[in-house]
Scaffold this motif. Structure first.
Motif, short mmCIF file in Angstrom:
data_model
loop_
_atom_site.label_atom_id
_atom_site.label_comp_id
_atom_site.label_asym_id
_atom_site.label_seq_id
_atom_site.Cartn_x
_atom_site.Cartn_y
_atom_site.Cartn_z
N THR A 184 57.32 29.20 10.92
CA THR A 184 56.78 30.54 11.14
C THR A 184 55.63 30.83 10.18
O THR A 184 54.60 31.37 10.56
CB THR A 184 57.88 31.60 10.97
N VAL A 185 55.79 30.43 8.93
CA VAL A 185 54.79 30.72 7.92
C VAL A 185 53.59 29.79 8.03
O VAL A 185 52.44 30.22 7.98
CB VAL A 185 55.41 30.64 6.51
N LEU A 204 60.45 19.70 19.30
CA LEU A 204 60.51 20.41 18.02
C LEU A 204 59.48 19.86 17.04
O LEU A 204 59.08 18.70 17.12
CB LEU A 204 61.89 20.26 17.39
N ARG A 205 59.12 20.69 16.09
CA ARG A 205 58.33 20.24 14.94
C ARG A 205 59.34 19.68 13.95
O ARG A 205 60.04 20.42 13.26
CB ARG A 205 57.57 21.39 14.31
N VAL A 206 59.41 18.37 13.89
CA VAL A 206 60.46 17.72 13.10
C VAL A 206 60.29 18.00 11.62
O VAL A 206 61.27 18.25 10.91
CB VAL A 206 60.46 16.20 13.38
N PHE A 218 63.58 29.56 15.15
CA PHE A 218 64.00 29.51 16.55
C PHE A 218 63.83 30.88 17.23
O PHE A 218 63.49 30.94 18.41
CB PHE A 218 65.45 29.03 16.67
N ALA A 219 64.03 31.95 16.51
CA ALA A 219 63.87 33.29 17.09
C ALA A 219 62.42 33.58 17.44
O ALA A 219 62.13 34.23 18.44
CB ALA A 219 64.41 34.35 16.15
N THR A 220 61.50 33.09 16.62
CA THR A 220 60.07 33.32 16.89
C THR A 220 59.46 32.22 17.75
O THR A 220 58.28 32.30 18.08
CB THR A 220 59.28 33.40 15.57
#
Length: 92
Positions: free
Chosen positions: A23-24, A46-48, A66-68
């Motif tokens: 997210t950041v 996914l971004r591993v 996961f929420a964003t």
């Protein structure tokens, strides 16, 4: 000694809240990341690196990622179309 703890606790809480790596540091979230795959389509990759960093540094950051939807890679793989392809013969 109490002054140190009073300044340490808010800094520690702010650090913990910013540990959702994707997210950041992942940039803006696009529509490919936000849309859930239809039944029969491949799952979003996914971004591993961000996933492992969230696990190691602060695992509740996974919830935020996961929420964003920031944990998913921004672009679809080259062999998967971005939009579902429909046939005219499928709608009978």
């Amino acid at each position: 000694m109490k002054k140190i703890y009073k300044s340490f606790i808010p800094a520690f809480l702010a650090l913990c809240m910013l540990q959702s790596c994707a997210t950041v540091f992942g940039g803006s979230v696009n529509t490919y990341q936000r849309t859930k795959p239809a039944p029969g389509q491949q799952q979003r990759p996914l971004r591993v690196g961000a996933f492992i960093a969230d696990l190691v540094l602060f695992w509740p950051g996974l919830i935020v990622d996961f929420a964003t939807c920031a944990i998913y890679k921004p672009n679809p793989p080259a062999d998967v179309p971005a939009t579902p392809v429909t046939n005219a013969t499928d709608h009978k």
